[in-house]
Scaffold this active site. Structure first.
Site, PDB file in Angstrom:
ATOM      1  N   ASP A  94     -74.874 -33.276 -12.575  1.00  0.00           N
ATOM      2  CA  ASP A  94     -76.007 -32.377 -12.375  1.00  0.00           C
ATOM      3  C   ASP A  94     -76.372 -31.614 -13.631  1.00  0.00           C
ATOM      4  OD1 ASP A  94     -76.861 -32.465  -9.529  1.00  0.00           O
ATOM      5  OD2 ASP A  94     -74.721 -32.124  -9.215  1.00  0.00           O
TER       6      ASP A  94
ATOM      7  N   GLU B  80     -80.909 -33.150   2.505  1.00  0.00           N
ATOM      8  CA  GLU B  80     -79.683 -33.345   1.740  1.00  0.00           C
ATOM      9  C   GLU B  80     -79.107 -31.966   1.466  1.00  0.00           C
ATOM     10  OE1 GLU B  80     -80.128 -35.733  -1.764  1.00  0.00           O
ATOM     11  OE2 GLU B  80     -80.414 -37.589  -0.631  1.00  0.00           O
TER      12      GLU B  80
END
Lengths: 410, 273
Positions: free
Chosen positions: B60, B49
């Site tokens: 995040d 990824e």
């Protein structure tokens, strides 16, 4: 393809916006991580139930009347009108609300939603601190725990509001990531919400964010336009030729505009922060100079670079210092129903002084942008025309900024 | 058949689980990313990824926020990231690459151009954190025709109706977010994950991979028992942060951790057989 400019001719302004998924044309929607979806579904379901519930509306109206102090006056600014030499300028006095700005209309509404949903904790993001103060205020009023996220740059330049929030019992969390301003405070509030979604209600301060926020903030703020309509009827026997409001995220403007959308004879002007001028990058005018993109859960006009990274913004007024704007404004711009213009820092400061000296009303620097454009506009219009300016907040919080600009050390 | 699907079929035959490391492209600098990808494959990665840095990474935690900031300091753009994938593909034809990030850089490039260039560069899947299936509907077929798998997230809070929708539209694999929070938060609760995956498996045919909160080899091994693949992001990215001035050491540290996860997962799988 989803990205197309909306057809101007085809728009029927009597159709309820947004659609069921929160879209205003191509704008709005709900662009969030899966981790927030359930919480937004829950909020949407609750709001749809309460939106037309007479008991909820009655409680909201009662709070607005007895706690906020509504209706706010519609005031004819005679000396300002004479100074401009054209259309009559009326001011919708949102600065006279409890806490000194329109923000409280929305925080009362959302605090009532939190109460109905059984959430004991509320969080909010804030730039200048006005929404943070309004959130801390209603949290005190309803006995809720309150945490306010604020960029560390803003914490520094808005010390007084930070202290106000603390006095009201709120915890202020200084956000040090990114540009350390409003957009980063909103990122951090979202992150906190994802982690504490079970017991926490997120009070978004402007008519932006993922669906249903732009709709519900607009609904709560629309009291501004509805009152203006009634007061214009009573005081001048007709509706104004133009309404003017400043636009950061755009909640005070959409509150004024929304009830007027279906009356095309009333022109609508949104005034963005022109900062140091629209020719450079030091402004906060996404509708004037940005392009459509996705940030904070909705598709809307944004200030971004050629790679889609969000740009830092500049405005003398912290409350307009935001790279996005509510999606309904993006739609109103594209369908041509509202016009979006800009006033620079200097023009806003000049308007601040003018209104203070001519009317004895000290406007917030945000609202000064609307005053600045309204003065220009009035001068181009006949004396029998009428302009209503939404005076969204009072300027006490900005005295320090003005003093610094004037070289006065208070 | 897509490279991602092939990978999971091969792993099933071998009785193994996928190891999926996440790194942010351009962190700590642009030149390090491709060598780091190759080194991760060497250490046992099955899918990579590759994070596309964004100025406002809302989902995040601090570790990946800072990685984005380090990368954006060098001006890493979506075009740069596609260039890195094309470079990687010159010598690696087998390891699947998934771009992970936020929607706005894709919107800025425009969907037709993005889809064409991603496909040409050798990207296999796309995970756009803030693009839920409802909003993706109008562009989904464009991705499918270009052979790009649209990978979706599921969370502990996802409702049954939601799980069904993603079961229908998700391709490649489904990324199960193991906890309430942002990337790099608390440690994972494997029993809780197992219960939720049982619920999800009733409606989702695609492989189920688990991410968020997997900090070490032991956790990777335990999680791998209950799912098809283990996604590791913040734990690796924090190794990069520690050696941001020394990219050679950063690669060693990152692959060291990834390698230890691979070993622990395989040992676990072998013991089960």
């Amino acid at each position: 393809m989803s990205i197309n400019t909306t057809e101007k001719q085809a728009t029927d302004f009597n159709v309820e916006m947004p659609d069921a998924d929160g879209h205003f044309g191509i704008f709005g929607g709900r662009f969030v991580s899966e981790t927030l979806t359930a919480a937004l579904d829950e909020l949407q379901e609750t709001y749809e139930k309460l939106r037309n519930d007479p008991d909820f509306q009655a409680e909201f109206d009662k709070e607005l009347a007895h706690y906020v102090g509504r209706p706010s006056p519609l005031y004819f600014a005679e000396r300002l009108t004479d100074e401009c030499g054209g259309a009559k300028i009326y001011l919708k006095r949102e600065d006279l609300n409890h806490t000194g700005a329109h923000k409280v209309n929305n925080t009362i509404g959302q605090a009532l939603l939190a109460k109905f949903m059984g959430k004991k904790k509320v969080i909010a993001e804030t730039g200048a601190g006005q929404h943070g103060v309004a959130s801390a205020t209603v949290a005190a009023r309803f006995g809720l725990e309150c945490k306010v996220f604020m960029g560390s740059t803003d914490v520094e330049r808005q010390k007084l509001n930070v202290y106000r929030m603390k006095l009201l019992g709120a915890e202020v969390e200084s956000v040090t990531c990114g540009t350390k301003t409003l957009k980063d405070a909103m990122n951090e509030a979202m992150r906190h919400w994802v982690t504490n979604v079970d017991d926490t209600f997120y009070i978004i301060g402007t008519a932006a964010g993922p669906h249903p926020y732009p709709m519900l903030v607009r609904d709560f703020q629309s009291i501004i336009g509805r009152e203006t309509q009634r007061q214009c009827d009573e005081q001048i026997g007709r509706q104004p030729d133009a309404v003017v409001a400043c636009v950061g995220g755009g909640s005070n403007a959409i509150g004024m505009f929304h009830p007027y959308i279906k009356y095309p004879e009333v022109e609508m002007y949104g005034v963005e922060a022109g900062g140091l001028g629209l020719e450079g990058d030091d402004h906060a005018a996404p509708l004037s100079k940005g392009k459509p993109g996705v940030l904070h859960g909705n598709r809307t006009y944004l200030m971004e670079d050629e790679n889609g990274q969000i740009m830092g913004t500049h405005s003398v007024s912290a409350g307009l210092d935001y790279p996005g704007v509510g999606p309904e404004h993006s739609w109103l711009k594209d369908v041509g129903r509202a016009k979006y213009v800009a006033a620079t820092d200097d023009e806003a400061i000049e308007a601040f002084h003018k209104l203070t000296r001519l009317e004895g009303i000290m406007p917030a620097l945000e609202s000064s942008h609307a005053i600045a454009y309204a003065m220009k506009l009035a001068a181009t219009m006949d004396k029998d025309k009428v302009i209503v300016v939404n005076l969204s907040g009072r300027g006490d919080k900005d005295i320090h900024t003005i003093a610094e600009l004037d070289g006065v050390t208070a | 058949m897509s490279r991602i699907t092939k990978t999971f079929e091969r792993l099933a035959e071998e009785g193994k689980k996928a190891l999926i490391p996440y790194i942010t492209a351009g962190d700590p600098d642009k030149a390090t990313t491709v060598p780091m990808m190759h080194a991760l494959v060497e250490a046992g990665a099955d899918v990579i990824e590759l994070g596309v840095p964004f100025s406002d990474p809302m989902a995040d935690g601090p570790t990946i926020q800072l990685a984005c900031e380090r990368s954006l300091k060098h001006g890493t753009s979506l075009r740069d990231v596609l260039g890195m994938v094309a470079e990687f593909r010159k010598t690696d034809k087998d390891t699947a690459v998934v771009l992970m990030g936020y929607l706005n850089p894709v919107e800025a490039m425009g969907y037709p151009e993005f889809v064409e260039q991603a496909s040409a560069a050798g990207v296999d899947g796309v995970l756009v954190v803030d693009m839920p299936p409802e909003e993706a509907r109008s562009v989904d077929s464009m991705f499918e025709e270009a052979g790009l798998d649209f990978i979706y997230l599921l969370a502990p809070t996802s409702t049954e109706r939601r799980i069904k929708t993603i079961g229908e539209v998700g391709r490649g694999y489904v990324y199960y977010v193991s906890l309430r929070g942002v990337t790099g938060s608390a440690a994972i609760d494997v029993e809780d994950v197992e219960r939720n995956l049982d619920r999800i498996r009733q409606h989702v045919k695609a492989p189920l991979c688990v991410g968020f909160g997997i900090q070490n080899a032991e956790a990777a091994a335990r999680v791998s028992e209950v799912c098809d693949g283990v996604i590791v992001g913040s734990a690796l990215v924090s190794r990069i942060a520690d050696q941001a001035d020394n990219p050679v050491q950063a690669i060693k540290d990152v692959t060291g951790l990834a390698g230890s996860m691979r070993e622990a997962m395989d040992a676990n799988a072998a013991a089960e057989v």
